[in-house]
Write a protein that holds these residues in place. Structure first.
Motif, PDB file in Angstrom:
ATOM      1  N   SER A 173      53.197 -17.349 -37.540  1.00 51.22           N
ATOM      2  CA  SER A 173      54.490 -18.114 -38.061  1.00 51.22           C
ATOM      3  C   SER A 173      54.353 -20.033 -38.288  1.00 51.22           C
ATOM      4  N   ARG A 174      54.037 -20.457 -36.857  1.00 49.23           N
ATOM      5  CA  ARG A 174      53.476 -21.989 -37.234  1.00 49.23           C
ATOM      6  C   ARG A 174      52.634 -23.167 -36.902  1.00 49.23           C
ATOM      7  N   GLY A 175      51.464 -21.613 -37.137  1.00 47.51           N
ATOM      8  CA  GLY A 175      49.806 -22.726 -37.916  1.00 47.51           C
ATOM      9  C   GLY A 175      50.365 -23.930 -37.787  1.00 47.51           C
ATOM     10  N   VAL A 176      50.937 -23.675 -39.183  1.00 42.13           N
ATOM     11  CA  VAL A 176      50.434 -24.717 -40.475  1.00 42.13           C
ATOM     12  C   VAL A 176      51.115 -26.174 -39.557  1.00 42.13           C
ATOM     13  N   THR A 177      52.251 -25.665 -39.010  1.00 46.23           N
ATOM     14  CA  THR A 177      52.715 -27.115 -38.604  1.00 46.23           C
ATOM     15  C   THR A 177      52.165 -27.624 -37.246  1.00 46.23           C
ATOM     16  N   LEU A 178      51.712 -26.606 -36.177  1.00 50.17           N
ATOM     17  CA  LEU A 178      50.613 -27.603 -35.553  1.00 50.17           C
ATOM     18  C   LEU A 178      49.173 -27.142 -35.525  1.00 50.17           C
ATOM     19  N   ASN A 215      46.611 -32.242 -35.831  1.00 52.40           N
ATOM     20  CA  ASN A 215      45.942 -33.388 -36.538  1.00 52.40           C
ATOM     21  C   ASN A 215      45.893 -34.665 -36.595  1.00 52.40           C
ATOM     22  N   ASP A 216      47.444 -34.819 -37.652  1.00 58.05           N
ATOM     23  CA  ASP A 216      47.936 -36.189 -36.971  1.00 58.05           C
ATOM     24  C   ASP A 216      47.462 -37.015 -35.531  1.00 58.05           C
ATOM     25  N   ALA A 217      48.114 -36.326 -34.499  1.00 58.86           N
ATOM     26  CA  ALA A 217      47.479 -36.922 -33.314  1.00 58.86           C
ATOM     27  C   ALA A 217      46.353 -37.633 -33.800  1.00 58.86           C
TER      28      ALA A 217
END
Length: 56
Positions: free
Chosen positions: A24-29, A34-36
Motif C-alpha cells: 500500500s505504501r512501498g512506492v511512496t516510501l 530516494n529523493d531525500a
C-alpha cells in the motif's frame, strides 16, 4: 566475476516476502527516501533534513 563475488554475498532473508504496508505504501516510501538520499548526497539539503525524512 560472478563466481568471485557470489561466495561472499549475504542472502537477503526478506527476498520474496511482501507486507501489506509495502503493497500500500512501498512506492511512496521508496520515492520519498530516494529523493531525500539524492538531495543529501548532492548537497541540496542537510543531513538533519534527511534525518527528519527518516523519522516521518
Amino acid at each position: 566475476m560472478q563466481q568471485n563475488v557470489a561466495p561472499v554475498t549475504i542472502r537477503n532473508a526478506l527476498f520474496g516476502l511482501v507486507s501489506r504496508t509495502n503493497v500500500s505504501r512501498g512506492v511512496t516510501l521508496s520515492s520519498l527516501m530516494n529523493d531525500a538520499i539524492a538531495q543529501a548526497i548532492s548537497g541540496r539539503s542537510s543531513i538533519s533534513d534527511f534525518d527528519s525524512t527518516v523519522k516521518q
